[in-house]
Design a protein around this motif. Structure first.
Motif, PDB file in Angstrom:
ATOM      1  N   SER A   1     -67.140  26.592 -17.473  1.00 59.81           N
ATOM      2  CA  SER A   1     -65.805  26.747 -18.067  1.00 59.81           C
ATOM      3  C   SER A   1     -65.782  27.926 -19.039  1.00 59.81           C
ATOM      4  CB  SER A   1     -65.339  25.463 -18.743  1.00 59.81           C
ATOM      5  OG  SER A   1     -66.123  25.172 -19.873  1.00 59.81           O
ATOM      6  N   GLY A   2     -66.857  28.121 -19.780  1.00 59.37           N
ATOM      7  CA  GLY A   2     -66.931  29.268 -20.690  1.00 59.37           C
ATOM      8  C   GLY A   2     -66.945  30.595 -19.952  1.00 59.37           C
ATOM      9  N   LEU A   3     -67.653  30.640 -18.828  1.00 56.06           N
ATOM     10  CA  LEU A   3     -67.687  31.868 -18.030  1.00 56.06           C
ATOM     11  C   LEU A   3     -66.320  32.174 -17.424  1.00 56.06           C
ATOM     12  CD1 LEU A   3     -71.146  31.308 -16.354  1.00 56.06           C
ATOM     13  CD2 LEU A   3     -70.565  33.137 -17.964  1.00 56.06           C
ATOM     14  N   VAL A   4     -65.592  31.135 -17.023  1.00 57.85           N
ATOM     15  CA  VAL A   4     -64.230  31.336 -16.515  1.00 57.85           C
ATOM     16  C   VAL A   4     -63.345  31.824 -17.654  1.00 57.85           C
ATOM     17  CG1 VAL A   4     -62.206  30.230 -15.478  1.00 57.85           C
ATOM     18  CG2 VAL A   4     -64.498  29.618 -14.691  1.00 57.85           C
ATOM     19  N   MET A   5     -63.526  31.247 -18.831  1.00 57.81           N
ATOM     20  CA  MET A   5     -62.716  31.615 -19.996  1.00 57.81           C
ATOM     21  C   MET A   5     -62.888  33.087 -20.348  1.00 57.81           C
ATOM     22  SD  MET A   5     -60.569  30.287 -21.908  1.00 57.81           S
ATOM     23  CE  MET A   5     -59.662  30.991 -23.241  1.00 57.81           C
ATOM     24  N   ILE A  51     -63.141  24.683 -12.847  1.00 52.22           N
ATOM     25  CA  ILE A  51     -62.576  26.037 -12.790  1.00 52.22           C
ATOM     26  C   ILE A  51     -61.050  25.997 -12.875  1.00 52.22           C
ATOM     27  CG2 ILE A  51     -62.295  28.078 -11.316  1.00 52.22           C
ATOM     28  CD1 ILE A  51     -65.179  27.505 -10.298  1.00 52.22           C
ATOM     29  N   THR A  52     -60.423  25.109 -12.109  1.00 49.07           N
ATOM     30  CA  THR A  52     -58.955  25.071 -12.118  1.00 49.07           C
ATOM     31  C   THR A  52     -58.415  24.590 -13.455  1.00 49.07           C
ATOM     32  OG1 THR A  52     -58.973  22.884 -11.056  1.00 49.07           O
ATOM     33  CG2 THR A  52     -58.704  24.798  -9.626  1.00 49.07           C
ATOM     34  N   HIS A  53     -59.158  23.730 -14.129  1.00 52.79           N
ATOM     35  CA  HIS A  53     -58.742  23.276 -15.465  1.00 52.79           C
ATOM     36  C   HIS A  53     -58.636  24.469 -16.417  1.00 52.79           C
ATOM     37  CE1 HIS A  53     -58.355  20.829 -19.040  1.00 52.79           C
ATOM     38  NE2 HIS A  53     -59.395  21.461 -19.567  1.00 52.79           N
ATOM     39  N   MET A  54     -59.518  25.435 -16.266  1.00 49.11           N
ATOM     40  CA  MET A  54     -59.539  26.584 -17.165  1.00 49.11           C
ATOM     41  C   MET A  54     -58.377  27.538 -16.924  1.00 49.11           C
ATOM     42  SD  MET A  54     -61.803  25.751 -19.162  1.00 49.11           S
ATOM     43  CE  MET A  54     -61.680  27.186 -20.187  1.00 49.11           C
ATOM     44  N   LEU A  95     -62.982  30.927  -8.612  1.00 45.57           N
ATOM     45  CA  LEU A  95     -62.969  30.118  -7.385  1.00 45.57           C
ATOM     46  C   LEU A  95     -63.530  30.907  -6.206  1.00 45.57           C
ATOM     47  CD1 LEU A  95     -59.553  28.241  -7.630  1.00 45.57           C
ATOM     48  CD2 LEU A  95     -61.842  27.228  -7.737  1.00 45.57           C
ATOM     49  N   GLU A  96     -63.198  32.171  -6.149  1.00 41.86           N
ATOM     50  CA  GLU A  96     -63.714  33.033  -5.083  1.00 41.86           C
ATOM     51  C   GLU A  96     -65.245  33.110  -5.143  1.00 41.86           C
ATOM     52  OE1 GLU A  96     -63.531  37.776  -4.667  1.00 41.86           O
ATOM     53  OE2 GLU A  96     -61.564  36.811  -4.686  1.00 41.86           O
ATOM     54  N   LEU A  97     -65.774  33.309  -6.348  1.00 46.33           N
ATOM     55  CA  LEU A  97     -67.226  33.383  -6.519  1.00 46.33           C
ATOM     56  C   LEU A  97     -67.884  32.034  -6.226  1.00 46.33           C
ATOM     57  CD1 LEU A  97     -67.253  35.489  -9.799  1.00 46.33           C
ATOM     58  CD2 LEU A  97     -67.949  36.271  -7.528  1.00 46.33           C
ATOM     59  N   LYS A 130     -68.787  19.547  -5.362  1.00 40.46           N
ATOM     60  CA  LYS A 130     -67.903  20.699  -5.195  1.00 40.46           C
ATOM     61  C   LYS A 130     -66.570  20.434  -5.879  1.00 40.46           C
ATOM     62  CE  LYS A 130     -70.057  22.273  -0.971  1.00 40.46           C
ATOM     63  NZ  LYS A 130     -69.919  22.577   0.450  1.00 40.46           N
ATOM     64  N   GLU A 131     -66.100  19.194  -5.796  1.00 42.26           N
ATOM     65  CA  GLU A 131     -64.832  18.833  -6.430  1.00 42.26           C
ATOM     66  C   GLU A 131     -64.907  18.987  -7.941  1.00 42.26           C
ATOM     67  OE1 GLU A 131     -66.396  16.858  -4.131  1.00 42.26           O
ATOM     68  OE2 GLU A 131     -65.071  17.350  -2.471  1.00 42.26           O
ATOM     69  N   GLU A 132     -66.026  18.593  -8.548  1.00 40.42           N
ATOM     70  CA  GLU A 132     -66.179  18.730 -10.001  1.00 40.42           C
ATOM     71  C   GLU A 132     -66.189  20.201 -10.410  1.00 40.42           C
ATOM     72  OE1 GLU A 132     -68.700  14.767 -11.276  1.00 40.42           O
ATOM     73  OE2 GLU A 132     -69.778  16.387 -10.243  1.00 40.42           O
ATOM     74  N   ILE A 133     -66.838  21.025  -9.605  1.00 39.27           N
ATOM     75  CA  ILE A 133     -66.901  22.451  -9.911  1.00 39.27           C
ATOM     76  C   ILE A 133     -65.509  23.074  -9.803  1.00 39.27           C
ATOM     77  CG2 ILE A 133     -67.786  24.669  -9.064  1.00 39.27           C
ATOM     78  CD1 ILE A 133     -70.394  23.077  -8.372  1.00 39.27           C
TER      79      ILE A 133
END
Length: 138
Positions: free
Chosen positions: A73-77, A107-110, A123-125, A100-103
């Motif tokens: 989540s920090g990397l997405v942020m 990501i989508t939460h962020m 998501l692409e990565l 996969k769902e948790e991942i």
């Protein structure tokens, strides 16, 4: 004929200068491939991750999977700009037991905090890592 703006010309010159500097200091770096370098790093076993990043030091603390999802989540942020750390975090999170769902949910939460472009890039990565993982299992 399209003309380039002064900014575009400056950026081209800066990139050429940087490339020339890299190849003049170390010619081997002209062929450097970050993805090939990333592939050299093995996936850490779940038990090792749990020891170092999980409950190894704090028995009541977060497990390795949760810590890796927080890292993701920090990397997405940060805008999903650090591609290698993001891919490695997804790979290690899966090894630590994240689905996969948790991942994808992490990501989508962020998207609410980092924005849609960062979410889409992450998501692409992540999908690429998940596809590689699926290929490894077959």
């Amino acid at each position: 004929m399209t003309t380039k703006t002064p900014f575009e010309l400056m950026m081209e010159q800066s990139q050429k200068f940087a490339q020339d500097m890299v190849t003049s200091m170390n010619p081997a770096l002209s062929n450097f491939d970050p993805k090939a370098f990333e592939a050299m790093w093995p996936t850490m076993p779940k038990d090792a991750m749990e020891m170092w990043f999980g409950k190894g030091f704090s028995k009541e603390g977060l497990d390795a999977k949760t810590r890796l999802l927080l890292t993701l989540s920090g990397l997405v942020m940060q805008g999903a700009q650090a591609e290698t750390p993001l891919r490695m975090t997804v790979r290690h999170a899966m090894e630590a037991g994240a689905t996969k769902e948790e991942i994808v949910d992490t990501i989508t939460h962020m998207s609410m905090f980092a924005g849609i472009p960062a979410m889409n890039r992450a998501l692409e990565l992540a999908r690429a890592v998940m596809a590689d993982k699926k290929d490894d299992e077959t």
